[in-house]
Design a protein around this motif. Structure first.
Motif, PDB file in Angstrom:
ATOM      1  N   GLN A  32      -2.838 -13.433  19.297  1.00 39.12           N
ATOM      2  CA  GLN A  32      -4.183 -12.931  19.591  1.00 39.12           C
ATOM      3  C   GLN A  32      -4.609 -11.795  18.647  1.00 39.12           C
ATOM      4  N   LEU A  35      -8.198 -11.947  17.011  1.00 39.43           N
ATOM      5  CA  LEU A  35      -9.255 -11.636  17.973  1.00 39.43           C
ATOM      6  C   LEU A  35      -9.204 -10.172  18.386  1.00 39.43           C
ATOM      7  N   SER A  56      -6.060 -15.356  26.740  1.00 37.06           N
ATOM      8  CA  SER A  56      -7.415 -14.840  26.516  1.00 37.06           C
ATOM      9  C   SER A  56      -7.388 -13.319  26.584  1.00 37.06           C
ATOM     10  N   VAL A  73     -12.304 -13.588  26.703  1.00 38.47           N
ATOM     11  CA  VAL A  73     -12.613 -14.181  25.408  1.00 38.47           C
ATOM     12  C   VAL A  73     -11.403 -14.995  24.972  1.00 38.47           C
ATOM     13  N   HIS A  74     -11.669 -16.235  24.601  1.00 39.00           N
ATOM     14  CA  HIS A  74     -10.607 -17.120  24.151  1.00 39.00           C
ATOM     15  C   HIS A  74     -10.974 -17.651  22.766  1.00 39.00           C
ATOM     16  N   GLU A  75     -10.059 -17.528  21.816  1.00 40.13           N
ATOM     17  CA  GLU A  75     -10.298 -18.008  20.457  1.00 40.13           C
ATOM     18  C   GLU A  75      -9.963 -19.496  20.378  1.00 40.13           C
ATOM     19  N   TYR A  81     -15.425 -19.232  19.614  1.00 38.29           N
ATOM     20  CA  TYR A  81     -14.801 -18.575  20.752  1.00 38.29           C
ATOM     21  C   TYR A  81     -15.426 -19.106  22.033  1.00 38.29           C
ATOM     22  N   THR A  98     -18.477 -16.943  15.618  1.00 36.81           N
ATOM     23  CA  THR A  98     -17.951 -15.668  15.125  1.00 36.81           C
ATOM     24  C   THR A  98     -19.073 -14.670  14.873  1.00 36.81           C
ATOM     25  N   LEU A 101     -20.375 -13.236  18.223  1.00 40.24           N
ATOM     26  CA  LEU A 101     -19.409 -12.794  19.220  1.00 40.24           C
ATOM     27  C   LEU A 101     -19.598 -11.351  19.666  1.00 40.24           C
TER      28      LEU A 101
END
Length: 176
Positions: A32, A35, A56, A73-75, A81, A98, A101
């Protein structure tokens, strides 16, 4: 984070920065990092309390209040996202690019979305309520003064700002 570290950070009001530091330096959260670094780089979002939940990132306005505004938030990939408002039961994940975001997250974490902490129409109404001749009070004050206004300010019209500067020698004009 060890309990002693947590207690010291809580005592000095540094819990959120310590949590960011832990997440950004832990190999356990390496997947992560992209992110986390993107979120931490923003001057508003770095003040939100981060945690990781099922891959997340959870951002919460108040570190110690589980009911405070929060998002997950999950990439999906380097350019996409998913974001969900964690306060809304049954909410759907929103796809966010992106480029959108940071603004999307800032807006989601504000109580009413992004806005000034005042409304121009309320300021104008307050000014109207105290209409009168206040120039004597204004010109007799001895403190330094800077008149700051935007070029299209609905709060201080350009003519009024110019009159303020003209009537009080030494007044500095600042433009936003």
């Amino acid at each position: 984070m060890e309990l002693g570290e947590f207690a010291r950070a809580l005592e000095v009001g540094e819990l959120t920065p310590l949590q960011w530091s832990e997440l950004l330096s832990s190999d356990f959260h390496r997947r992560q990092w992209n992110l986390l670094h993107r979120l931490h780089a923003d001057e508003v979002l770095r003040n939100m309390f981060p945690s990781l939940t099922h891959g997340s990132v959870r951002l919460r306005v108040d570190a110690l209040d589980a009911t405070s505004r929060q998002v997950l938030v999950h990439e999906l990939s380097g350019e996409r996202y998913e974001v969900i408002n964690a306060e809304v039961p049954g909410a759907d994940w929103d796809g966010v690019s992106t480029g959108d975001l940071i603004a999307y997250l800032r807006d989601s974490l504000e109580p009413e979305g992004w806005r000034f902490l005042w409304r121009a129409d309320e300021i104008q109404a307050a000014k109207a309520a105290v209409r009168g001749d206040w120039w004597d009070d204004f010109t007799s004050a001895k403190q330094p003064l800077m008149v700051v206004r935007g070029s299209h300010s609905p709060v201080v019209p350009p003519r009024h700002a110019e009159e303020m500067i003209r009537r009080r020698p030494g007044t500095i004009e600042g433009k936003a």
